[in-house]
Design a protein around this motif. Structure first.
Motif, PDB file in Angstrom:
ATOM      1  N   ALA A 221       0.740  -1.292   0.766  1.00 58.61           N
ATOM      2  CA  ALA A 221      -0.222  -0.356  -0.075  1.00 58.61           C
ATOM      3  C   ALA A 221       0.583   1.449  -0.111  1.00 58.61           C
ATOM      4  CB  ALA A 221      -1.046  -0.012   1.168  1.00 58.61           C
ATOM      5  N   SER A 222       1.625   1.777   1.152  1.00 60.03           N
ATOM      6  CA  SER A 222       2.191   2.281   0.766  1.00 60.03           C
ATOM      7  C   SER A 222       1.732   3.441   0.981  1.00 60.03           C
ATOM      8  CB  SER A 222       3.069   3.195  -0.462  1.00 60.03           C
ATOM      9  OG  SER A 222       4.023   1.880  -0.626  1.00 60.03           O
ATOM     10  N   ALA A 223       1.530   3.063   2.543  1.00 59.92           N
ATOM     11  CA  ALA A 223       0.432   4.319   2.882  1.00 59.92           C
ATOM     12  C   ALA A 223       0.962   4.985   4.251  1.00 59.92           C
ATOM     13  CB  ALA A 223      -0.933   3.311   3.642  1.00 59.92           C
TER      14      ALA A 223
ATOM     15  N   LEU B 260     -15.720  -6.368  10.053  1.00 60.55           N
ATOM     16  CA  LEU B 260     -14.689  -5.836  10.155  1.00 60.55           C
ATOM     17  C   LEU B 260     -14.559  -5.274   8.613  1.00 60.55           C
ATOM     18  CD1 LEU B 260     -11.770  -6.163  11.023  1.00 60.55           C
ATOM     19  CD2 LEU B 260     -11.557  -7.968   9.784  1.00 60.55           C
ATOM     20  N   ASP B 261     -13.988  -4.130   9.083  1.00 56.38           N
ATOM     21  CA  ASP B 261     -13.544  -2.825   7.703  1.00 56.38           C
ATOM     22  C   ASP B 261     -11.447  -2.714   8.161  1.00 56.38           C
ATOM     23  OD1 ASP B 261     -15.664  -2.111   6.649  1.00 56.38           O
ATOM     24  OD2 ASP B 261     -16.432  -1.394   8.381  1.00 56.38           O
ATOM     25  N   VAL B 262     -11.491  -2.697   7.273  1.00 61.00           N
ATOM     26  CA  VAL B 262      -9.693  -2.430   7.381  1.00 61.00           C
ATOM     27  C   VAL B 262      -9.504  -0.894   6.030  1.00 61.00           C
ATOM     28  CG1 VAL B 262      -6.694  -3.291   7.248  1.00 61.00           C
ATOM     29  CG2 VAL B 262      -8.922  -4.877   7.923  1.00 61.00           C
ATOM     30  N   ARG B 263      -9.129  -0.171   6.166  1.00 69.33           N
ATOM     31  CA  ARG B 263      -9.016   1.013   4.996  1.00 69.33           C
ATOM     32  C   ARG B 263      -7.477   1.296   4.768  1.00 69.33           C
ATOM     33  NH1 ARG B 263     -13.108   1.703   8.923  1.00 69.33           N
ATOM     34  NH2 ARG B 263     -12.210   3.403   9.622  1.00 69.33           N
ATOM     35  N   ASP B 264      -7.441   1.583   3.598  1.00 64.52           N
ATOM     36  CA  ASP B 264      -6.144   2.384   4.125  1.00 64.52           C
ATOM     37  C   ASP B 264      -5.709   3.681   2.842  1.00 64.52           C
ATOM     38  OD1 ASP B 264      -4.329   1.463   1.781  1.00 64.52           O
ATOM     39  OD2 ASP B 264      -5.354  -0.381   2.658  1.00 64.52           O
ATOM     40  N   ASP B 265      -4.847   4.963   3.055  1.00 67.32           N
ATOM     41  CA  ASP B 265      -4.402   5.984   2.446  1.00 67.32           C
ATOM     42  C   ASP B 265      -3.947   5.481   1.267  1.00 67.32           C
ATOM     43  OD1 ASP B 265      -3.164   5.930   4.072  1.00 67.32           O
ATOM     44  OD2 ASP B 265      -3.565   8.124   4.305  1.00 67.32           O
TER      45      ASP B 265
ATOM     46  N   SER C  32     -11.140  -0.612  -4.068  1.00 69.17           N
ATOM     47  CA  SER C  32      -9.784   0.303  -4.864  1.00 69.17           C
ATOM     48  C   SER C  32      -9.564   0.688  -6.271  1.00 69.17           C
ATOM     49  CB  SER C  32      -8.376  -0.749  -4.248  1.00 69.17           C
ATOM     50  OG  SER C  32      -7.405  -0.624  -4.165  1.00 69.17           O
ATOM     51  N   ARG C  33      -8.725   1.281  -5.822  1.00 69.97           N
ATOM     52  CA  ARG C  33      -8.454   1.859  -7.358  1.00 69.97           C
ATOM     53  C   ARG C  33      -7.591   2.655  -7.063  1.00 69.97           C
ATOM     54  NH1 ARG C  33     -11.555   6.428  -5.331  1.00 69.97           N
ATOM     55  NH2 ARG C  33     -10.497   8.451  -5.719  1.00 69.97           N
ATOM     56  N   PRO C  34      -6.559   2.175  -8.424  1.00 70.58           N
ATOM     57  CA  PRO C  34      -5.199   3.632  -8.591  1.00 70.58           C
ATOM     58  C   PRO C  34      -5.282   4.349  -7.623  1.00 70.58           C
ATOM     59  CG  PRO C  34      -5.547   1.985 -10.335  1.00 70.58           C
ATOM     60  CD  PRO C  34      -6.838   2.160  -9.682  1.00 70.58           C
ATOM     61  N   GLY C  35      -4.333   4.733  -7.215  1.00 69.67           N
ATOM     62  CA  GLY C  35      -3.977   6.420  -6.211  1.00 69.67           C
ATOM     63  C   GLY C  35      -4.929   6.757  -5.504  1.00 69.67           C
ATOM     64  N   GLY C  36      -6.100   5.584  -5.331  1.00 66.73           N
ATOM     65  CA  GLY C  36      -7.242   6.416  -4.817  1.00 66.73           C
ATOM     66  C   GLY C  36      -7.689   5.428  -3.113  1.00 66.73           C
ATOM     67  N   GLY C  37      -6.194   4.962  -2.317  1.00 63.03           N
ATOM     68  CA  GLY C  37      -6.020   3.731  -1.478  1.00 63.03           C
ATOM     69  C   GLY C  37      -7.065   2.604  -1.627  1.00 63.03           C
ATOM     70  N   THR C  38      -7.368   1.558  -0.781  1.00 64.47           N
ATOM     71  CA  THR C  38      -7.791   0.170  -0.329  1.00 64.47           C
ATOM     72  C   THR C  38      -9.138   0.637   0.796  1.00 64.47           C
ATOM     73  OG1 THR C  38      -6.077  -0.676  -1.614  1.00 64.47           O
ATOM     74  CG2 THR C  38      -7.652  -2.331  -0.633  1.00 64.47           C
ATOM     75  N   ALA C  39      -9.857  -0.640   0.673  1.00 61.23           N
ATOM     76  CA  ALA C  39     -11.119  -0.676   1.931  1.00 61.23           C
ATOM     77  C   ALA C  39     -11.760  -1.831   1.630  1.00 61.23           C
ATOM     78  CB  ALA C  39     -12.369  -0.434   2.167  1.00 61.23           C
TER      79      ALA C  39
END
Length: 429
Positions: free
Chosen positions: A350-352, A368-373, A408-415
């Motif tokens: 992720a490099s978040a 359970l939610d795991v989110r990153d930027d 997720s989307r490129p440059g938009g983080g992941t959930a």
């Protein structure tokens, strides 16, 4: 002819219609019965020729002609043309002619009523309805005339006896004929029932054979599915425990190699490797994940997030909503495994800068939610066969009738969002 003689002459004739049922079962012997009865009647008539007063030479000649005619008539219609027995019109001619000859012979000598009795045998093959009843009455009248004293009827008493005997013979024939018809009907019904039962039994045998084959196929498929499921489970366990832990140990050792003064990293790597060995033993024994051995789910997730935050650059935070409660061990183990995999993916790809973990207790669901930027990724490209981590998380969720969504989307983080039924711990009983 005296009453005693009449009684002796007619012995067995009254009950003769009863022979009709068994005679029909004789099959090929039926066409020969008229010749047998004609021979017996002729012999009896020859012995008693002087008893009845018609023993003149003229009557004897007529009697001989009639006997020969009756024999020839029966031969032509029954033996010479046996196929005519299946033609009702020809059989009607045959029966009428034989009845006339029998009446003429009985008029000369009452013992020829034995030959007239044959008329009961095949009247049903020649006539139906009122014609059949008329033919029966003709045969019955011939026999009754013999038994009542012979023809012609000479007194009112003989006429009364004659009428009574006609009724008796006709009634007996109708009774036995009805019994025979009922027997035939029951036989046909039984044959039909037996045939239907045989057909049903054959269908059941085929169904049992098909079910046996289907059962074998289902058992084989279930066995293969069980083997596949167990392999998948073991692969997920190894990936989520040993692989992840050893990867962390490798990271620690690599960092220690770059800076030999970091002795604590070597110690941490040693702990991780020791933990990996423990996880391997637990996977083999199919035990719950190690973080759940001594703690509840909230404590286990808190510890997981805290340790991950201490080891990685991104800031990690945990939020718990709802009323925490003990749930089914499989549900809690699945949440831990998917949380571990999600955080491991953040660390690898992720490099978040920030990571947020939310554990939500609802009435019927555990979320359970795991989110990153971080940098995000293309979910379509990541759904191929090489993305074992995502596949394993989805399989874990589906195994418990849950649902896993990855956005997720490129440059938009992941959930990563996991939804599982909130099964109580008592469901494990």
């Amino acid at each position: 002819m005296t009453d005693a003689n009449v009684s002796r002459a007619s012995t067995g004739v009254v009950t003769s219609p009863s022979a009709r049922v068994p005679n029909r079962g004789l099959g090929r012997a039926v066409p020969y019965i008229p010749f047998l009865m004609l021979a017996v009647a002729t012999a009896a008539a020859a012995v008693t020729a002087g008893v009845f007063g018609k023993d003149t030479q003229g009557w004897t000649a007529i009697q001989v002609v009639l006997v020969v005619s009756a024999a020839a008539w029966s031969w032509w219609w029954t033996l010479r043309r046996p196929e005519w027995r299946h033609d009702r019109r020809r059989m009607a001619v045959h029966v009428v002619g034989r009845t006339v000859l029998a009446l003429a012979l009985t008029w000369i000598n009452p013992f020829f009523a034995l030959f007239a009795w044959v008329g009961f045998l095949d009247v049903s093959e020649a006539f139906s309805g009122w014609r059949r009843r008329a033919a029966v009455l003709a045969a019955a009248a011939t026999i009754a005339g013999s038994q009542s004293g012979g023809f012609p009827i000479s007194s009112w008493m003989q006429a009364v006896i004659f009428g009574a005997l006609v009724g008796v013979h006709s009634g007996l024939f109708m009774l036995f004929d009805r019994l025979e018809g009922e027997t035939k009907r029951l036989t046909v019904e039984q044959a039909s029932t037996i045939g239907e039962l045989e057909r049903v039994n054959a269908d059941l045998q085929r169904a049992l054979a098909e079910n046996a084959e289907l059962h074998e196929t289902v058992v084989a498929q279930a066995r293969l599915a069980g083997v596949h499921e167990e392999r998948q489970r073991l692969a997920r366990e190894i990936h989520d425990t040993i692989a992840q832990t050893l990867a962390g140990a490798l990271t620690q050792l690599q960092a220690a190699g770059a800076d030999p003064s970091q002795g604590h990293r070597v110690a941490r790597a040693t702990d991780l490797i020791r933990e990996a060995l423990g996880e391997a033993r637990r996977s083999v024994m199919d035990l719950a994940p190690a973080p759940l051995d001594q703690a509840g789910l909230v404590d286990a997730v808190t510890r997981l997030v805290r340790e991950w935050d201490a080891e990685h650059a991104p800031l990690a935070a945990l939020v718990v909503t709802g009323e925490a409660r003990h749930l089914h061990p499989e549900v809690e183990a699945t949440v831990i495994r998917i949380a571990q995999e999600s955080l491991a993916n953040v660390a690898k790809h992720a490099s978040a800068d920030r990571v947020g973990v939310t554990l939500s207790y609802e009435d019927r669901e555990l979320i359970l939610d795991v989110r990153d930027d971080g940098v995000g990724f293309d979910t379509g490209a990541a759904s191929g066969p090489t993305s074992f981590g995502l596949r394993g998380m989805r399989q874990r969720a589906e195994r418990l009738a849950g649902e896993l969504e990855v956005e997720s989307r490129p440059g938009g983080g992941t959930a990563v969002s996991l939804r599982l039924p909130a099964l109580g711990r008592e469901a494990a009983a």
